[in-house]
Design an enzyme around this catalytic site. Structure first.
Site, PDB file in Angstrom:
ATOM      1  N   ASP A 102       0.862  -1.178   0.000  1.00 43.44           N
ATOM      2  CA  ASP A 102       0.000   0.000   0.000  1.00 43.44           C
ATOM      3  C   ASP A 102       0.902   1.232   0.000  1.00 43.44           C
ATOM      4  O   ASP A 102       1.335   1.697  -1.045  1.00 43.44           O
ATOM      5  CB  ASP A 102      -0.939  -0.085   1.203  1.00 43.44           C
ATOM      6  CG  ASP A 102      -1.924   1.053   1.278  1.00 43.44           C
ATOM      7  OD1 ASP A 102      -2.035   1.812   0.307  1.00 43.44           O
ATOM      8  OD2 ASP A 102      -2.601   1.199   2.313  1.00 43.44           O
ATOM      9  N   LYS A 130      -1.048  -1.732  -4.674  1.00 46.67           N
ATOM     10  CA  LYS A 130      -1.896  -0.549  -4.882  1.00 46.67           C
ATOM     11  C   LYS A 130      -1.030   0.508  -5.551  1.00 46.67           C
ATOM     12  O   LYS A 130      -0.443   1.360  -4.885  1.00 46.67           O
ATOM     13  CB  LYS A 130      -2.424  -0.025  -3.541  1.00 46.67           C
ATOM     14  CG  LYS A 130      -3.563  -0.834  -2.969  1.00 46.67           C
ATOM     15  CD  LYS A 130      -4.182  -0.118  -1.782  1.00 46.67           C
ATOM     16  CE  LYS A 130      -5.254  -0.981  -1.153  1.00 46.67           C
ATOM     17  NZ  LYS A 130      -5.797  -0.416   0.092  1.00 46.67           N
ATOM     18  N   PHE A 152     -10.243  -0.577  -0.573  1.00 47.84           N
ATOM     19  CA  PHE A 152      -9.959  -1.490   0.532  1.00 47.84           C
ATOM     20  C   PHE A 152     -10.490  -2.879   0.213  1.00 47.84           C
ATOM     21  O   PHE A 152     -11.670  -3.076  -0.002  1.00 47.84           O
ATOM     22  CB  PHE A 152     -10.529  -0.975   1.855  1.00 47.84           C
ATOM     23  CG  PHE A 152      -9.856  -1.632   3.017  1.00 47.84           C
ATOM     24  CD1 PHE A 152      -8.658  -1.126   3.523  1.00 47.84           C
ATOM     25  CD2 PHE A 152     -10.356  -2.809   3.559  1.00 47.84           C
ATOM     26  CE1 PHE A 152      -7.995  -1.769   4.554  1.00 47.84           C
ATOM     27  CE2 PHE A 152      -9.692  -3.457   4.601  1.00 47.84           C
ATOM     28  CZ  PHE A 152      -8.511  -2.934   5.093  1.00 47.84           C
TER      29      PHE A 152
HETATM   30  P1  IMP Z   1       1.956  -0.452   3.908  1.00 50.15           P
HETATM   31  O1  IMP Z   1       3.063  -0.413   4.908  1.00 50.15           O
HETATM   32  O2  IMP Z   1       1.141   0.806   3.888  1.00 50.15           O
HETATM   33  O3  IMP Z   1       2.380  -0.874   2.521  1.00 50.15           O
HETATM   34  O4  IMP Z   1       0.925  -1.467   4.516  1.00 50.15           O
HETATM   35  C1  IMP Z   1       0.692  -2.698   4.043  1.00 50.15           C
HETATM   36  C2  IMP Z   1      -0.207  -3.389   5.036  1.00 50.15           C
HETATM   37  O5  IMP Z   1      -1.426  -2.665   5.252  1.00 50.15           O
HETATM   38  C3  IMP Z   1      -0.609  -4.719   4.464  1.00 50.15           C
HETATM   39  O6  IMP Z   1       0.279  -5.727   4.867  1.00 50.15           O
HETATM   40  C4  IMP Z   1      -1.997  -4.901   5.008  1.00 50.15           C
HETATM   41  O7  IMP Z   1      -1.931  -5.542   6.261  1.00 50.15           O
HETATM   42  C5  IMP Z   1      -2.543  -3.519   5.196  1.00 50.15           C
HETATM   43  N1  IMP Z   1      -3.419  -3.112   4.073  1.00 50.15           N
HETATM   44  C6  IMP Z   1      -3.193  -2.139   3.181  1.00 50.15           C
HETATM   45  N2  IMP Z   1      -4.190  -2.050   2.295  1.00 50.15           N
HETATM   46  C7  IMP Z   1      -5.080  -3.024   2.620  1.00 50.15           C
HETATM   47  C8  IMP Z   1      -6.336  -3.452   2.059  1.00 50.15           C
HETATM   48  O8  IMP Z   1      -6.865  -2.943   1.058  1.00 50.15           O
HETATM   49  N3  IMP Z   1      -6.939  -4.485   2.690  1.00 50.15           N
HETATM   50  C9  IMP Z   1      -6.415  -5.104   3.788  1.00 50.15           C
HETATM   51  N4  IMP Z   1      -5.243  -4.745   4.336  1.00 50.15           N
HETATM   52  C10 IMP Z   1      -4.586  -3.697   3.767  1.00 50.15           C
END
Ligand code: IMP
Ligand code: MG
Length: 180
Positions: A102, A130, A152
């Site tokens: 994300d 994403k 989401f």
């Molecule tokens: P980042 O550090 O922002 O890349 O976070 C990634 C983490 O956020 C993932 O391992 C998920 O646990 C959570 N996450 C981000 N987007 C989603 C989503 O659309 N659905 C469920 N979990 C998400």
């Protein structure tokens, strides 16, 4: 379909095909090597267990729990490891397996942390990316199954408040579920 899911993004069959193709690609790329798959708990478990069965190599697995704080683009040191590896990864080829990229904050921090342990290589394998999300770290997926919009999603390991991980497909969660 689950009542809280607005629409299905990837069916069970699409996931099976994409994960199989990815496993075959990793098998070719790591020919003659013994990579360690590092799953980031808990979101990666379904993806990891399917993916590893399509990797035809003498690989091993391990798991980590990591929590990141602050902006990894500024400092990648602010990750808290809640469960570290059981394996000494010095000289090993590491493939981090994650459910979704994300902001990339978590994976940027985890990758930096693992590089500090002097492995031979570290690659990132994410089920979903994403691509249009605002990034807080520079980690990129070396391997991925699908790009998605900034929505989401739940299922196939991904949760909202620990629910829906067991859905066999990936779906977009209804807004009303997290707005209430
Ligand atoms: P980042 O550090 O922002 O890349 O976070 C990634 C983490 O956020 C993932 O391992 C998920 O646990 C959570 N996450 C981000 N987007 C989603 C989503 O659309 N659905 C469920 N979990 C998400
Ligand atoms: Mg996660």
């Amino acid at each position: 379909m689950h009542k809280d899911v607005e629409r299905i993004l990837f069916t069970e069959e699409q996931l099976t095909d994409a994960v199989k193709a990815l496993g075959e690609r990793i098998t070719k790329d790591y020919d003659g090597r013994k990579p360690l798959l590092v799953g980031i708990l808990k979101g990666s478990v379904v993806f990891m267990t399917d993916l590893m069965r399509h990797i035809d190599l003498d690989c091993s697995i391990d798991f980590m729990v990591a929590k990141s704080y602050g902006n990894a683009a500024v400092s990648s040191g602010n990750v808290k490891i809640l469960k570290d590896l059981d394996t000494d990864i010095t000289g090993m080829d590491i493939i981090i397996v994650e459910d979704i990229l994300d902001t990339a904050r978590t994976l940027t921090a985890v990758k930096t942390y693992l590089l500090g342990k002097k492995p031979a290589s570290v690659k990132i394998c994410a089920l979903l990316d994403k691509v249009t999300a605002v990034k807080a770290g520079d980690a990129k997926a070396d391997y991925k199954c699908f790009d998605i919009e900034n929505e989401f999603v739940v299922g196939y390991g991904l949760d909202y408040a620990e629910h829906y991980r067991n859905l066999p497909y990936i779906g977009v969660l209804k807004h009303e579920v997290y707005e209430n």
